[in-house]
Every structure is written in structure tokens, then in C-alpha cells.
Design a protein around this motif. Structure first.
Motif, mmCIF file in Angstrom:
data_model
loop_
_atom_site.group_PDB
_atom_site.id
_atom_site.type_symbol
_atom_site.label_atom_id
_atom_site.label_comp_id
_atom_site.label_asym_id
_atom_site.label_seq_id
_atom_site.Cartn_x
_atom_site.Cartn_y
_atom_site.Cartn_z
ATOM 1 N N GLY A 21 47.634 50.861 17.746
ATOM 2 C CA GLY A 21 48.239 51.599 16.495
ATOM 3 C C GLY A 21 48.033 53.544 15.949
ATOM 4 O O GLY A 21 48.841 53.494 15.469
ATOM 5 N N VAL A 22 47.248 53.779 16.650
ATOM 6 C CA VAL A 22 46.987 55.295 16.892
ATOM 7 C C VAL A 22 47.172 55.445 17.896
ATOM 8 O O VAL A 22 47.727 55.716 18.139
ATOM 9 C CB VAL A 22 45.441 55.097 17.120
ATOM 10 N N GLY A 23 48.622 56.531 16.840
ATOM 11 C CA GLY A 23 49.380 57.765 18.051
ATOM 12 C C GLY A 23 48.211 58.856 17.817
ATOM 13 O O GLY A 23 46.954 58.977 17.527
ATOM 14 N N PHE A 24 49.064 59.354 19.175
ATOM 15 C CA PHE A 24 48.283 60.477 19.809
ATOM 16 C C PHE A 24 49.281 61.612 20.373
ATOM 17 O O PHE A 24 50.350 61.284 20.461
ATOM 18 C CB PHE A 24 47.031 59.704 20.808
ATOM 19 N N GLU A 25 48.732 63.023 20.587
ATOM 20 C CA GLU A 25 49.685 63.422 20.564
ATOM 21 C C GLU A 25 48.752 64.385 22.159
ATOM 22 O O GLU A 25 48.248 64.612 22.345
ATOM 23 C CB GLU A 25 49.521 65.107 19.989
ATOM 24 N N ARG A 26 49.836 64.147 23.516
ATOM 25 C CA ARG A 26 49.000 64.872 24.503
ATOM 26 C C ARG A 26 49.181 66.245 24.234
ATOM 27 O O ARG A 26 49.988 67.073 23.576
ATOM 28 C CB ARG A 26 50.360 64.926 25.546
ATOM 29 N N LEU A 34 45.197 76.221 25.219
ATOM 30 C CA LEU A 34 45.901 74.699 25.251
ATOM 31 C C LEU A 34 47.255 74.360 24.048
ATOM 32 O O LEU A 34 47.077 75.010 22.931
ATOM 33 C CB LEU A 34 44.703 74.140 23.908
ATOM 34 N N VAL A 35 47.875 73.539 24.509
ATOM 35 C CA VAL A 35 49.194 73.846 23.588
ATOM 36 C C VAL A 35 49.834 71.955 22.639
ATOM 37 O O VAL A 35 49.758 71.238 24.865
ATOM 38 C CB VAL A 35 50.380 73.601 24.140
ATOM 39 N N GLY A 36 50.202 71.442 22.741
ATOM 40 C CA GLY A 36 51.149 69.964 22.829
ATOM 41 C C GLY A 36 52.511 70.377 23.064
ATOM 42 O O GLY A 36 52.743 69.085 23.741
ATOM 43 N N THR A 37 53.337 71.526 23.441
ATOM 44 C CA THR A 37 54.522 70.907 23.868
ATOM 45 C C THR A 37 54.946 73.012 24.468
ATOM 46 O O THR A 37 54.300 73.291 24.000
ATOM 47 C CB THR A 37 55.847 70.821 22.543
ATOM 48 N N LEU A 38 55.572 72.303 25.038
ATOM 49 C CA LEU A 38 55.816 73.612 26.334
ATOM 50 C C LEU A 38 57.328 74.335 25.328
ATOM 51 O O LEU A 38 57.840 75.697 25.744
ATOM 52 C CB LEU A 38 56.410 73.461 27.389
ATOM 53 N N ASP A 39 57.854 73.907 24.053
ATOM 54 C CA ASP A 39 59.145 74.457 23.442
ATOM 55 C C ASP A 39 58.856 75.753 23.020
ATOM 56 O O ASP A 39 60.108 76.902 23.467
ATOM 57 C CB ASP A 39 59.765 74.233 22.918
ATOM 58 N N ARG A 40 57.355 76.776 23.278
ATOM 59 C CA ARG A 40 57.394 78.389 22.608
ATOM 60 C C ARG A 40 57.007 79.266 23.623
ATOM 61 O O ARG A 40 56.562 80.588 23.665
ATOM 62 C CB ARG A 40 56.494 78.280 21.616
#
Length: 56
Positions: A21-26, A34-40
Motif C-alpha cells: 500500500g506504499v506508493g513509490f515513484e520510479r 535523476l528524473v522521475g518522468t521524461l516529459d521535460r
């Protein structure tokens, strides 16, 4: 003995698993950042991530 084993299994099923139940971000490391998303990121950095080989 059979009763104890069954009770143990039922108790084990009711217990919450650690981290459940613990969320995480790749997080990825791309060109030193270090990035979480590639949108930028520009197309070259997105292509670098796309062309990577997944090792088993």
C-alpha cells in the motif's frame, strides 16, 4: 499439530505485508540527472532512455 499449522497460515494471510500500500515513484538516471518522468527532456535524452538494454 494440524490445528496449529492452520491457525498459523490464517494469521499469516491476515497480516499486512511490509510496504504493501506504499506508493513509490520510479527514478532514472539519464545523462547524469535523476528524473522521475521524461516529459521535460528533449528528444535525444528520451532516445537514450528508449535505447537502453534491460539486463536480467
Amino acid at each position: 499439530m494440524l490445528m496449529e499449522s492452520r491457525l498459523f497460515e490464517e494469521t499469516k494471510l491476515k497480516q499486512k505485508m511490509v510496504g504493501q500500500g506504499v506508493g513509490f515513484e520510479r527514478i532514472r538516471r539519464i545523462t547524469g540527472y535523476l528524473v522521475g518522468t521524461l516529459d521535460r527532456f528533449n528528444n535525444a535524452k528520451r532516445a537514450e532512455e528508449h535505447d537502453r538494454v534491460r539486463h536480467a
